[in-house]
Design an enzyme around this catalytic site. Sequence first.
Site, PDB file in Angstrom:
ATOM      1  N   ASP A 181       0.902  -1.136   0.000  1.00  0.00           N
ATOM      2  CA  ASP A 181       0.000   0.000   0.000  1.00  0.00           C
ATOM      3  C   ASP A 181       0.943   1.187   0.000  1.00  0.00           C
ATOM      4  O   ASP A 181       1.549   1.491   1.027  1.00  0.00           O
ATOM      5  CB  ASP A 181      -0.861  -0.005   1.272  1.00  0.00           C
ATOM      6  CG  ASP A 181      -1.862   1.134   1.257  1.00  0.00           C
ATOM      7  OD1 ASP A 181      -1.447   2.260   0.942  1.00  0.00           O
ATOM      8  OD2 ASP A 181      -3.042   0.902   1.553  1.00  0.00           O
ATOM      9  N   HIS A 182       1.120   1.821  -1.153  1.00  0.00           N
ATOM     10  CA  HIS A 182       2.244   2.759  -1.255  1.00  0.00           C
ATOM     11  C   HIS A 182       2.113   3.945  -0.295  1.00  0.00           C
ATOM     12  O   HIS A 182       3.100   4.598   0.015  1.00  0.00           O
ATOM     13  CB  HIS A 182       2.495   3.204  -2.704  1.00  0.00           C
ATOM     14  CG  HIS A 182       1.575   4.273  -3.198  1.00  0.00           C
ATOM     15  ND1 HIS A 182       0.332   4.011  -3.696  1.00  0.00           N
ATOM     16  CD2 HIS A 182       1.722   5.611  -3.278  1.00  0.00           C
ATOM     17  CE1 HIS A 182      -0.245   5.149  -4.053  1.00  0.00           C
ATOM     18  NE2 HIS A 182       0.580   6.135  -3.818  1.00  0.00           N
ATOM     19  N   HIS A 244      -5.675   3.031   1.068  1.00  0.00           N
ATOM     20  CA  HIS A 244      -4.902   4.170   1.568  1.00  0.00           C
ATOM     21  C   HIS A 244      -5.599   4.913   2.710  1.00  0.00           C
ATOM     22  O   HIS A 244      -5.004   5.199   3.742  1.00  0.00           O
ATOM     23  CB  HIS A 244      -4.624   5.171   0.445  1.00  0.00           C
ATOM     24  CG  HIS A 244      -4.037   4.559  -0.789  1.00  0.00           C
ATOM     25  ND1 HIS A 244      -3.136   3.524  -0.743  1.00  0.00           N
ATOM     26  CD2 HIS A 244      -4.214   4.826  -2.108  1.00  0.00           C
ATOM     27  CE1 HIS A 244      -2.779   3.204  -1.992  1.00  0.00           C
ATOM     28  NE2 HIS A 244      -3.430   3.971  -2.823  1.00  0.00           N
TER      29      HIS A 244
HETATM   30  C1  BG6 Z   1      -3.290   4.818  -6.372  1.00  0.00           C
HETATM   31  C2  BG6 Z   1      -4.623   4.923  -7.051  1.00  0.00           C
HETATM   32  O1  BG6 Z   1      -3.264   3.741  -5.492  1.00  0.00           O
HETATM   33  O2  BG6 Z   1      -3.037   6.016  -5.648  1.00  0.00           O
HETATM   34  C3  BG6 Z   1      -4.671   6.128  -7.969  1.00  0.00           C
HETATM   35  O3  BG6 Z   1      -4.855   3.746  -7.801  1.00  0.00           O
HETATM   36  C4  BG6 Z   1      -4.298   7.369  -7.219  1.00  0.00           C
HETATM   37  O4  BG6 Z   1      -5.953   6.273  -8.557  1.00  0.00           O
HETATM   38  C5  BG6 Z   1      -2.992   7.171  -6.462  1.00  0.00           C
HETATM   39  O5  BG6 Z   1      -4.171   8.413  -8.158  1.00  0.00           O
HETATM   40  C6  BG6 Z   1      -2.692   8.353  -5.571  1.00  0.00           C
HETATM   41  O6  BG6 Z   1      -1.415   8.221  -5.065  1.00  0.00           O
HETATM   42  P1  BG6 Z   1      -0.557   9.481  -4.643  1.00  0.00           P
HETATM   43  O7  BG6 Z   1       0.695   8.897  -4.089  1.00  0.00           O
HETATM   44  O8  BG6 Z   1      -0.357  10.299  -5.886  1.00  0.00           O
HETATM   45  O9  BG6 Z   1      -1.372  10.206  -3.633  1.00  0.00           O
END
Ligand code: BG6
Length: 508
Positions: A181-182, A244
């Site tokens: 989960d980045h 997230h």
């Molecule tokens: C991803 C989603 O997990 O997270 C995307 O699939 C989204 O739709 C993205 O744009 C948002 O990540 P960050 O790091 O740009 O907030």
Amino acid sequence: MTSSNNHIYTIFGASGDLTKRKLIPSIYALFVQNMLPENFAVMGASRSSYSDGSFRNVMKEALKEFKDIDNDELIDDFAGHLYYTPVSFDETATFEGLKHRLDAVAKSHGVGGNRIFYLSTPPSLYNTIPQMLAKAGMNNQNDGWKRLIIEKPFGFDLESALELKNVLLKDWNENQLFRIDHYLGKETVQNLLVTRFSNGFFEPLWNRNFIDHVEITSAESLGVETRGGYYDKSGALRDMVQNHLLQLTALAAMEPPSSLEPDAIRNEILKVFQSFRPFKEEEVAKNTIRGQYVASNVKQKAQKAYRDEKGVDSGSDTETYAALKFYIDNWRWGGVPFYIRTGKKLPTRVTEVVIHFKSTPHFLFTGNKNNLENSCNQLVIRIQPDEGILMKFGMKIPGSGFDVQNVNMDFHYSDLAHQRIPTAYERLIYDSMKGDKTLFARTEEVIQAWRFLQPVLNQWKTNENIPLHGYPAGTWGPEHADDLIAGENMTWRYPCKNLTDDGIYCEL
Ligand code: BG6
């Protein structure tokens, strides 16, 4: 890292965008900083028919786009560690071929039997690839550890998540699974733990006695870009909330872990997931809002409707905005509402956790110019961009009388970090190489998150009385979303009312 971390990193879906944009640049950044083990190799695998040479060339080009780590000599050196094997995901023979190839590369790099398999593929292959790997014996840890890394989404709903769980755990054990989960890899998300647990004055206040409500926002100014096909089957709830936003909620709400051991932290996160008060299906309409962006004109620039985006069904009822009100039924949070929202094509890109403290028991300064009777202190923890912390106070306006105004006390993370902040993928890939699972989602967390959201998914699918509100692209989502936050003068926090030219946030 020690020689026990020597390994080959195999990326399935290596011809895809994520490999070029995030994975290879992150591994390269670790390489430049001498953070990789002495002996390592990276194997790209996908349906495309690259050779080692053409794969290296494509990756070298991709790396040159990252100016802060671009260095021709180092890139060439790094590219010497890259290999490629074409695969057909449903053919046993291909996986046997891959195994031999990996063994040969391991031999030439002095790597031994450690392997990481990263699935950067469409989720439809999450059932297939792990089984095929196992069939070819590549889950077997007799000659070294084997790890499987999976990108979200982990399932499409509760049922498919349980199915995926069973498929994975049939051939792999929980210790081998790393679910990315980045958001958990973001520095400032981890800073939430440090802010909460390294400061004595927050903890006594961090509970139902002093906190009125908690608001978590993840807004994006971009639309679905090139991912319409994927997104139209997913929507904001599955794409952002299930993972997230619930993880952010858990970090803001969890109990102090007894140590920084991965399981100590993950146990506390899981407890929060288990304490989410289940949505009653009949209450979903009242406690959730969904929306979809429609065409608009912002600053003389025409903005497309979601339904006109490439890959999106012209009659789609997929939500690009979701807002939820819910409770965490435990000792600390009993009765405190949590509000979370996310959306695409909102005025700016911002992710923040806002703690709204209760107002004073008796407000003395009535009749003041700014009408601050109901105002309360807010603590804004900014995750991105312009990472930092903002505290809002009431202060006396100089002069006669007792007029009060809100002032900001802020801290910008950039003032502290005089060094390059690692990207989320860099951190998570590094941890996966070390075998540190702290920042990876556990099976039970994922299942709990789906269990929590399933009534919402059901109702949104079947209840025609729950509207899909249209909102003009470039605004803060459906106006009705304010109705979720009950209370006089209460709304969501609008950090920035209008679309900013550069997408940079206005207040911190
Ligand atoms: C991803 C989603 O997990 O997270 C995307 O699939 C989204 O739709 C993205 O744009 C948002 O990540 P960050 O790091 O740009 O907030």
